[in-house]
Design an enzyme around this catalytic site. Structure first.
Site, PDB file in Angstrom:
ATOM      1  CG  HIS A 253      -2.013  -1.034   1.106  1.00 14.94           C
ATOM      2  ND1 HIS A 253      -3.348  -0.707   1.085  1.00 14.94           N
ATOM      3  CD2 HIS A 253      -1.971  -2.386   0.992  1.00 14.94           C
ATOM      4  CE1 HIS A 253      -4.087  -1.798   0.962  1.00 14.94           C
ATOM      5  NE2 HIS A 253      -3.269  -2.835   0.916  1.00 14.94           N
ATOM      6  CB  CYS A 284      -7.325  -2.715   4.781  1.00 16.01           C
ATOM      7  SG  CYS A 284      -7.805  -4.131   5.802  1.00 16.01           S
TER       8      CYS A 284
END
Length: 353
Positions: A253, A284
């Site tokens: 990420h 997430c």
């Protein structure tokens, strides 16, 4: 030119950017004269990198807007058009917790007649109930996930890491009986939103357990994007002592803008599989502060500039990113490459008008 790569008979290869990237004339006109150097001759870099596209699942699961099944199918088709060989398309989780994936069965049923030969369409199955539903919907590959962080595991699924792994025994048994391959994810490999830094040895333990349970590959996820090459390297070293490098992937990420740097570090340590999300979509839903995944377009651009093959057409990939950004309310893409090339193409078009 980079120094030292010509030693031992290895040759530096310089080519025009248009030849490396495959830009159309409208785009490559703005980068004529730029030279690139192939680094694939380096013994620490792979010749080919397999990209696993996670946008339709990991990208869309964190969106407030629920994307229609038709638009998801169109996105998957466009991603397939770009040459991507693996497109993670949905998750068989409770719609109560992740409503964005509530159409999983309908999506898979409609996808059956649209599947592209040579493309894999894995789905996420967090438990036996999800696995049963995925198999009933015709899934040909599944993925399971476990956290390297005890705090993350207890906070989100109310059990220890060891207990979470035990829960996968039924999933793995069902997959073996159905002859369906299973990919494993390890989340929070360098940092956790609840406990902070995660020990590399804990990541290695979870990755090794997933491999022993039957996963053909384990993807190491920097879920909240806090990693740097300085923390990624020792984590990978610890994992590589327990798991063969050719069974590993990375999933980065880009919360702190470190995703490409961490991917490069991983490539230099022998990893040749990279997860990415078109237009940098994602996050997430269970990890506060997690921003989008690294943009697939940016990964492709970097690999092309290093002379590493990947089999993906950047222009077609950008079209897929443009489509989903339009669906999401004409949102600006998080891909820096798409922004730059789009602006350059627009500028060239304006100048020619």
């Amino acid at each position: 030119m980079l120094q030292g790569l010509s030693k031992g008979g290895r040759q530096l290869i310089s080519r025009p950017a248009s030849a490396v990237f495959g830009f159309p004339s409208s785009v490559s006109a703005g980068v004529r004269g730029l030279r690139t150097t192939s680094l694939a001759a380096s013994p620490k870099l792979p010749d080919f990198v397999r990209i696993v596209e996670v946008g339709p699942r990991d990208g869309l699961q964190n969106e407030k807007q629920v994307v229609s099944t038709a638009d998801k199918l169109r996105l998957i088709e466009l991603l397939g058009d770009s040459g991507l060989g693996a497109i993670e398309c949905t998750s068989f989780v409770s719609p109560k917790w992740v409503p964005q994936m509530g159409d999983n069965r309908e999506l898979m049923e409609q996808l059956r007649s649209r599947k592209r030969e040579g493309v894999r369409y894995p789905v996420l199955t967090p438990n036996a109930k999800g696995m049963e539903a995925a198999l009933a919907a015709g899934a040909g590959e599944v993925a399971v996930f476990a956290a390297a962080s005890e705090a993350f595991s207890r906070k989100n699924i109310n059990c220890s890491v060891a207990e979470s792994l035990e829960r996968f025994s039924d999933v793995m048994r069902m997959a073996k009986e159905a002859e369906v391959p299973v990919r494993g994810y390890v989340s929070c490999v360098v940092g956790c939103p609840y406990q902070g830094p995660v020990l590399p040895q804990q990541v290695a333990y979870v990755a090794a357990r997933l491999l022993d349970m039957g996963c053909y590959e384990v993807s190491l996820g920097d879920t909240i994007g806090v990693g740097t090459p300085g923390s990624f390297a020792p984590m990978l070293e610890a994992v590589q002592r327990e798991v063969p490098t050719d069974r590993l992937a990375v999933h980065c990420h880009d919360t702190y803008g470190q995703a490409l740097a961490n991917i490069l570090q991983s490539l230099q340590m022998g990893v040749s599989v990279v997860d990415a999300s078109v237009a940098g979509l994602g996050g997430c839903p269970y990890a506060k502060g997690a921003s989008g995944n690294v943009a697939t377009e940016d990964v492709v651009y970097m690999l092309s500039g290093m002379g590493i093959r990947h089999g993906v057409d950047l222009q077609a990939l950008m079209a897929a990113g443009s489509f989903i950004c339009g669906v999401l309310g004409n949102r600006q893409t998080q891909s820096k490459v798409s922004r730059a090339l789009g602006e350059k193409a627009a500028s060239n078009a304006a100048s020619a008008a």
